[in-house]
Design a protein around this motif. Structure first.
Motif, PDB file in Angstrom:
ATOM      1  N   TYR A 106      -0.794   7.388  -7.864  1.00  7.49           N
ATOM      2  CA  TYR A 106      -0.616   7.122  -6.492  1.00  7.49           C
ATOM      3  C   TYR A 106      -1.000   5.530  -5.955  1.00  7.49           C
ATOM      4  CZ  TYR A 106      -0.592   7.250  -1.250  1.00  7.49           C
ATOM      5  OH  TYR A 106      -0.850   7.053  -0.136  1.00  7.49           O
TER       6      TYR A 106
ATOM      7  N   LYS B 246       3.492  -2.168  -1.810  1.00  9.44           N
ATOM      8  CA  LYS B 246       3.192  -3.186  -1.114  1.00  9.44           C
ATOM      9  C   LYS B 246       3.521  -4.624  -1.575  1.00  9.44           C
ATOM     10  CE  LYS B 246      -1.193  -2.819   0.118  1.00  9.44           C
ATOM     11  NZ  LYS B 246      -2.711  -2.718   0.116  1.00  9.44           N
TER      12      LYS B 246
ATOM     13  N   ASP C  52      -7.363   3.983   3.283  1.00 14.16           N
ATOM     14  CA  ASP C  52      -7.235   2.956   2.100  1.00 14.16           C
ATOM     15  C   ASP C  52      -8.730   2.661   1.698  1.00 14.16           C
ATOM     16  OD1 ASP C  52      -4.542   2.694   2.627  1.00 14.16           O
ATOM     17  OD2 ASP C  52      -4.684   0.717   3.919  1.00 14.16           O
TER      18      ASP C  52
ATOM     19  N   ARG D 168       1.503   3.249  -7.508  1.00 15.94           N
ATOM     20  CA  ARG D 168       2.654   3.241  -6.765  1.00 15.94           C
ATOM     21  C   ARG D 168       2.467   2.748  -5.330  1.00 15.94           C
ATOM     22  NH1 ARG D 168       2.990   8.568  -8.721  1.00 15.94           N
ATOM     23  NH2 ARG D 168       2.186   9.344  -6.791  1.00 15.94           N
ATOM     24  N   LYS D 169       1.351   2.771  -4.685  1.00 11.90           N
ATOM     25  CA  LYS D 169       1.184   2.204  -3.515  1.00 11.90           C
ATOM     26  C   LYS D 169       1.113   0.525  -3.392  1.00 11.90           C
ATOM     27  CE  LYS D 169      -1.674   2.614   0.592  1.00 11.90           C
ATOM     28  NZ  LYS D 169      -3.128   3.337   1.169  1.00 11.90           N
ATOM     29  N   GLU D 170       0.203   0.231  -4.810  1.00 11.18           N
ATOM     30  CA  GLU D 170       0.238  -1.379  -4.742  1.00 11.18           C
ATOM     31  C   GLU D 170       1.498  -1.930  -5.105  1.00 11.18           C
ATOM     32  OE1 GLU D 170      -2.140  -4.376  -7.590  1.00 11.18           O
ATOM     33  OE2 GLU D 170      -2.487  -2.293  -7.967  1.00 11.18           O
TER      34      GLU D 170
END
Length: 486
Positions: A441, A449, A254, A444-446
Motif C-alpha cells: 500500500y 503521489k 501518513d 502504491r501511495k508513493e
C-alpha cells in the motif's frame, strides 16, 4: 460461487441441492441420488454437455449459482478402487500407502506414521483448498468425502492448532435486508394504520439504541403521534452505523504509515519481503438465503442501463481493423507506463511462501528470474514463471508491461524438483501478511503521489520549443503548382 444447484432427473423432475465451495461433485451426486433413492454409482452429473469429474471441488468447476445439472446414467457402474496416498510431512519428506476410499483420514495417518502419530497434538490435513484440523474432524472425514475414490493424491500433514482468536481473519459482514421503497413497488399511496404502528415500533427501537449510546444523543426524535416515513428512519440508523464504524476503524495517518515502514526489515533494496500465504487467510463461508438472489427494481434498472449502453456501442461504434486494435493496445500500454513507473510482483512458491518485490514496468521477465536466483538454494536450477488461471507461461524476453503484470501481479514458481527452493535462512525473516499488504500500500501511495506531481507540472519550455503549426503565408498560397496549366 455456487450455493445451490438444480439437478434434473430421468423423469424431468428437478430438485435443489444446497452446496458449499469445498464440496466435491461426488458429494452433490450422492445428495441428489439419496433424494431419488437410487444408487449414486450408476449415475454421473452433466453440465453444458460435459460429464463432471466426481473428484473435483465446486470451487474449481466454474459452476454458477442455481445452475442446472443433468443426472445421466453411466455405461459401467462406478467401482471404488484403492487410493495411493503420498503424505508430506513438515520436514518435506513423503511417505506412501494404499487405502480404500471408506477409510478415514485419521486411519491414514496412523497406518503411515504408526508410533510417530502421537507426536502431533493437533494434526491437520491440507488437500487442495480444504483444511481438516483436529483428531475428531479427521476421524469423521473419509477419503471419499474429500473426493478421493481412486488414483493417487498428495496430502500435507501439519501440526496446526485451530485458535479461537486468529490474527488478520476476514469475517464477512452481516448482510442487511433489502429495503424497497413503497413508491417503487405499489406507487404513491396512503399509509395504513398497520404501517404507522410499524413506524412507531421502529422509532421505539431507535430511541432505546440512542439511550444506550451516549455519543449519538444529538439525534432529534419526533413525537409518536406523527406518522414517520420508513426511509427517513432507515437513513438515521445507517448514519449511526457509519459513525460507529468510523470510530472503530480509524484511518492511519501518513506519520503512522512512515513509522510502520521504518520498522519493516526488507531483504534488499527492492523492498523485498517474504511472508506466508496462509497467514490470516481463513474465511468463514455463510450461505445466503434465497431472497438474496431475487432481483430488485434497482438491480433491473442497472442491468437495463448497461444493456442500452452496450447496444449503443455496437450500433454507433466504429469498426476496428487489426492495425487499429494493435494501435489501441499500444496506446493502453503507454498510458499504463506513464501512470505506473513501478509494479509490485508477488512470486508464489509451492510451499505457500510468497516473495514480494518491486520492479520497474520496463524490466523484462528475465530480470525477475535472475533476481530470484539469489534467494534459491540452487541458483543454477531451471524453472519458469506463470500466471493462472488460465495457466500462461511468461516469456523471459517480454517486459512486465507486455505480460500484463502492471501495476501488480501474482506469478507462480514452477520447477522439476519438489524440495524446498528457498534458502533455509530466509525463514527467520518471514513477516506477516498484514505487513506485506501495508508495504504494498505504501508503494502504491508513493506511486500515486508521483503521478500527481508529474501531471500538475506544465511544460512551458516544450510549448515554446515546439510551437503549433503556423498558417501559411500569402506568398506560399499565391504560388501556383508546376502541374497547373490555365
Amino acid at each position: 460461487m455456487a450455493t445451490s444447484l438444480v439437478i434434473l432427473g430421468d423423469n424431468a423432475a428437478r430438485i435443489t441441492v444446497k452446496v458449499n465451495p469445498n464440496m466435491t461433485i461426488l458429494n452433490v451426486l450422492e445428495l441428489a441420488c439419496t433424494k431419488w433413492k437410487v444408487d449414486s454409482n450408476n449415475y454421473d452429473l452433466k453440465y453444458h454437455n460435459k460429464i463432471l469429474d466426481t473428484t473435483s471441488l465446486i470451487r474449481f468447476t466454474n459452476i454458477a449459482n442455481n445452475a442446472l445439472l443433468e443426472l445421466v446414467p453411466v455405461a459401467k457402474s462406478r467401482i471404488n478402487s484403492p487410493v495411493g496416498i503420498w503424505l508430506q510431512l513438515e520436514d518435506g519428506s513423503r511417505l506412501t500407502g494404499e487405502f480404500t476410499p471408506n477409510q478415514s483420514l485419521w486411519d491414514v495417518i496412523q497406518s503411515i506414521l504408526k508410533e510417530n502419530a502421537a507426536n502431533y497434538d493437533s494434526p491437520a490435513i491440507i488437500y487442495t483448498r480444504m483444511e481438516i484440523i483436529g483428531k475428531e474432524q479427521l476421524q469423521k472425514k473419509s477419503l471419499k468425502d474429500i473426493g478421493l475414490v481412486g488414483g493417487k493424491a498428495l496430502l500435507r500433514l501439519l501440526n496446526k492448532s485451530e485458535s479461537v482468536e486468529q490474527a488478520h481473519v476476514y469475517v464477512p459482514p452481516e448482510r442487511k435486508p433489502k429495503i424497497e421503497e413503497s413508491s417503487q413497488r405499489l406507487g404513491h399511496r396512503e399509509r395504513s394504520p398497520i404501517d404507522q404502528s410499524n413506524n412507531l415500533g421502529n422509532l421505539e427501537k431507535l430511541k432505546e439504541e440512542v439511550q444506550q449510546n451516549q455519543e449519538t444523543t444529538d439525534i432529534n426524535i419526533p413525537p409518536k403521534t406523527e406518522a414517520i416515513d420508513t426511509c427517513a428512519t432507515n437513513k438515521t440508523i445507517e448514519n449511526k452505523d457509519k459513525k460507529n464504524k468510523k470510530d472503530i476503524n480509524p484511518k492511519l495517518s501518513d506519520e503512522d504509515l512512515n513509522n510502520f515502514k521504518s520498522t519493516i526489515k526488507y531483504l534488499d533494496e527492492r523492498e523485498t519481503l517474504l511472508f506466508d500465504m496462509m497467514d490470516g487467510t481463513f474465511v468463514t463461508y455463510k450461505d445466503e438465503g434465497d431472497d438474496f438472489y431475487e432481483p430488485t427494481v434497482k438491480d433491473v434498472t442497472l442491468v437495463m442501463r448497461d444493456l442500452k449502453s452496450y447496444r449503443s456501442q455496437l450500433e454507433d461504434g466504429q469498426l476496428c481493423t487489426n492495425a487499429m486494435r494493435v494501435l489501441q493496445k499500444t496506446q493502453n500500454q503507454l498510458n499504463l507506463l506513464y501512470q505506473y513507473k513501478k509494479c509490485i510482483v508477488r512470486v508464489h512458491f509451492p510451499n505457500r511462501l510468497v516473495l514480494q518485490s518491486v520492479f520497474k514496468s520496463t524490466e523484462n521477465v528475465s530480470d525477475v528470474i535472475s533476481f530470484l536466483r539469489k534467494y534459491l538454494v540452487d541458483g543454477s536450477m531451471e524453472f519458469h514463471l506463470f500466471t493462472a488461471p488460465p495457466k500462461i507461461i511468461l516469456n523471459p524476453e517480454e517486459t512486465l508491461l507486455e505480460c500484463g503484470c502492471v501495476p501488480s501481479a501474482m506469478v507462480h514458481f514452477s520447477s522439476m524438483t519438489e524440495s524446498d527452493h528457498l534458502k533455509p535462512e530466509l525463514r527467520e525473516k518471514i513477516v506477516s501478511a498484514n505487513q506485506a499488504s501495508i508495504a504494498a500500500y505504501l508503494v502504491r501511495k508513493e506511486r500515486a503521489k508521483n503521478s500527481k506531481t508529474t501531471s500538475n507540472e506544465v511544460p512551458h519550455d516544450e510549448a515554446q520549443q515546439n510551437p503549433g503549426p503556423s498558417r501559411k503565408s500569402n506568398q506560399e498560397i499565391k504560388q501556383k503548382p508546376k502541374w497547373f496549366k490555365p
